[in-house]
Scaffold this motif. Structure first.
Motif, short mmCIF file in Angstrom:
data_model
loop_
_atom_site.label_atom_id
_atom_site.label_comp_id
_atom_site.label_asym_id
_atom_site.label_seq_id
_atom_site.Cartn_x
_atom_site.Cartn_y
_atom_site.Cartn_z
N HIS A 48 0.66 -1.42 -0.23
CA HIS A 48 -0.19 -0.01 -0.36
C HIS A 48 1.05 1.21 0.01
N ILE A 49 0.90 2.25 -0.98
CA ILE A 49 2.19 3.31 -1.35
C ILE A 49 0.30 4.57 -1.10
N PHE A 50 1.08 5.31 -0.32
CA PHE A 50 0.32 6.60 -0.03
C PHE A 50 1.06 7.70 -0.61
N VAL A 51 0.49 8.41 -1.77
CA VAL A 51 0.78 9.76 -2.57
C VAL A 51 0.86 10.55 -1.80
N VAL A 52 1.76 12.08 -1.84
CA VAL A 52 1.66 12.62 -1.21
C VAL A 52 1.95 14.13 -1.99
N GLU A 53 1.36 14.26 -3.34
CA GLU A 53 1.17 15.64 -3.68
C GLU A 53 0.67 16.40 -4.48
N ASP A 54 0.41 17.71 -4.97
CA ASP A 54 -0.07 18.50 -4.82
C ASP A 54 0.15 18.73 -6.85
N GLU A 55 0.69 18.31 -7.49
CA GLU A 55 0.51 18.60 -8.69
C GLU A 55 -0.40 17.46 -9.81
N GLU A 87 12.67 4.29 -12.44
CA GLU A 87 13.86 4.20 -11.50
C GLU A 87 13.16 4.01 -10.49
N LEU A 88 11.44 4.81 -9.92
CA LEU A 88 11.13 5.89 -9.21
C LEU A 88 10.51 3.64 -8.63
N LEU A 89 10.33 3.62 -9.83
CA LEU A 89 9.72 1.94 -9.20
C LEU A 89 11.41 1.06 -8.47
N ALA A 90 12.09 1.21 -9.46
CA ALA A 90 13.21 0.51 -8.47
C ALA A 90 13.46 0.62 -6.76
N ARG A 91 13.32 1.65 -7.00
CA ARG A 91 13.69 2.44 -6.16
C ARG A 91 12.57 1.57 -4.40
N ILE A 92 11.07 2.09 -5.54
CA ILE A 92 10.42 1.70 -5.00
C ILE A 92 10.49 0.53 -3.54
N LYS A 93 10.60 -0.85 -4.55
CA LYS A 93 11.18 -2.07 -4.69
C LYS A 93 11.79 -2.48 -3.80
N SER A 94 13.21 -1.49 -4.16
CA SER A 94 14.30 -1.87 -3.36
C SER A 94 13.40 -2.01 -1.57
N LEU A 95 13.49 -0.50 -1.68
CA LEU A 95 12.44 0.51 -0.24
C LEU A 95 11.81 -0.95 0.58
N LEU A 96 10.64 -1.30 -0.06
CA LEU A 96 9.43 -1.85 0.44
C LEU A 96 10.37 -3.55 0.95
N LYS A 97 11.40 -4.12 0.58
CA LYS A 97 11.88 -5.30 0.51
C LYS A 97 12.92 -5.11 1.41
N ARG A 98 13.44 -3.57 2.22
CA ARG A 98 14.12 -3.46 3.19
C ARG A 98 13.63 -3.84 4.19
N VAL A 99 12.06 -3.13 4.23
CA VAL A 99 11.31 -2.98 5.60
C VAL A 99 10.42 -4.13 5.67
N LYS A 100 10.11 -5.40 4.78
CA LYS A 100 9.77 -6.07 5.09
C LYS A 100 9.95 -7.04 5.78
N PRO A 101 11.06 -7.34 5.95
CA PRO A 101 11.67 -8.42 6.58
C PRO A 101 11.76 -7.86 8.82
N ASN A 102 10.92 -6.73 8.77
CA ASN A 102 11.12 -6.39 10.46
C ASN A 102 10.16 -6.96 10.60
N ILE A 103 9.24 -7.65 10.02
CA ILE A 103 8.86 -9.06 10.51
C ILE A 103 9.30 -9.92 11.22
N VAL A 104 10.26 -9.39 12.43
CA VAL A 104 11.53 -10.50 12.97
C VAL A 104 10.36 -12.01 13.08
N SER A 105 11.25 -12.65 13.91
CA SER A 105 11.41 -14.22 14.31
C SER A 105 11.92 -14.38 15.51
N GLU A 106 11.68 -15.28 16.16
CA GLU A 106 12.71 -15.76 17.57
C GLU A 106 14.22 -15.92 16.99
#
Lengths: 227, 227
Positions: A4-11, A111-130
């Motif tokens: 789920h992506i939230f965009v804050v953009e005026d234009e 390029e934006l898409l690539a960065r989005i994917k990379s960021l999402l990937k980084r955040v995912k593993p926050n689902i930390v297992s024991e």
DNA sequence: GAGTAATGTTACAGATTTGTTAAATATTTA
DNA sequence: TAAATATTTAACAAATCTGTAACATTACTC
């Protein structure tokens, strides 16, 4: 299972374009062109990622960013800042906005898409297992113990945190700056060379007779857990 | 001895998927897609954990949750609420449903699994048996007596509570803050160093000639019951 | 209400960890 | 190959963390 992506953009044109393209990629998109509104919506909806325009009529992107990063509940949501070329570009780079990434308009969507994917990937593993393992290395977060080939290894607090972080995404290369930010913490003021020292200490600790070294140096880039 | 999970879910595909995956993980699964029925089945079967869909045709998830949490016999069964992204999400968060956790659909199964495991682990010891032991240490909750190697040990009230808590999950490391919260109580205003002092006193009390020390200090993290 | 027990705080010694520096190595570039 | 750039490592001082004794305060018991 789309993010789920939230965009804050005026234009309007840009917003339309972004929404259209992101949805075509399969993302769920919400948006707002108003700073105050965006702020409350983001806290409420907790998207997986925020695209944030730098220039907004009421509340600047940097302010929103700061507010979000202060809020315990949403501070982990990654933010990509969108800035106009020129005037504001350097400010954004220079200032420590707290945003995870930024792009200068006009940007290429792939390029934006690539960065989005990379960021999402980084955040995912926050689902930390024991428990986490990499090859013969194991970390048990419940007892806060580390093992190599079943043998317990004792680590200092920093080395433990460092390993704990690296093992979330083995083979991923992190810059010293990223490691400082993630392992040491945001505000802290530490030389980036210090990372080297801790990497060395971690290496020595997890090193075992006749086993491969587990930390890779990527010259002029950083380190990764990998052999 | 695998845990028993009860799934209350209206949407067939989701139910099937959940059941299939959970069973593959070795859990025993029961289910119902009807609120009233679920309620009585849960009381009857006493599963170890409940997955509860927020939207049900007859009885809303929150109602079921409330009923369950009022019933002395099942109130300790942890509940994970499953909510649709969007509309109801915030209500669930905001309202004090009494559920132990919630997940927003669509969710990743590995994440759900992680939470299930964590909850089961956390809650299992709540199914408090009258006796708990760790190695040669025994605590009888009925008589509130503590023994080390058959020999009775006398503890002050705080030390007793502390041990009582630690022994629920031996080897798990708790921070001073966690201990304060769990053993002292929520609101109370006590220095975190105070924990150290009580740990020291507990150590001295349960210490016996020629036996291993039973409390581990994890520097910059906390303490655990372990040797 | 006196005496006893339990609790929380503080101070300080000792132990461990950390950041920095500088010299030694290693790698890349010109 | 020499120069430039980057990384490894040892050494050391500073910072942080823990254990415990001592004491003041509060709670309990008889």
């Amino acid at each position: 299972m789309s993010a789920h992506i939230f965009v804050v953009e005026d234009e309007k044109p840009i917003l339309t374009l972004l929404t259209y393209n992101l949805e075509k990629e399969g993302y769920k998109v919400s948006s707002s062109s108003n700073g105050e509104e965006a702020l409350s919506l983001i806290k409420e909806k907790k998207p997986d990622l925020v695209l944030l325009d730098w220039m907004l009529p009421d509340l600047s992107g940097i302010k929103i960013c700061q507010y979000l990063k202060q809020d315990e509940k949403v501070k982990n949501i990654p933010i990509i800042m969108l800035t106009a070329k020129g005037e504001e570009e350097d400010k954004v780079k220079g200032l420590n906005t707290g945003a995870e990434d930024y792009m200068t308009k006009p940007f290429s969507f792939p390029e934006l898409l690539a960065r989005i994917k990379s960021l999402l990937k980084r955040v995912k593993p926050n689902i930390v297992s024991e428990e986490a393992t990499y090859l013969d290395l194991k970390i048990d977060r419940e007892s806060m113990k580390v093992f190599r080939k079943e043998k317990e290894i004792s680590l200092g607090p920093k080395e433990y945190k460092l390993l704990d972080f690296l093992i979330k995404q083995p083979k991923r290369v992190y810059s010293r700056e990223q490691l400082l930010e993630q392992v040491w913490g945001d505000d802290i003021n530490v030389e980036s060379r210090t990372v080297d020292v801790h990497i060395t200490r971690l290496r020595q600790s997890i090193n075992i007779e006749g086993a491969k070294p587990l930390i890779r140096t990527v010259r002029s880039a950083g380190y990764s857990l990998e052999n």
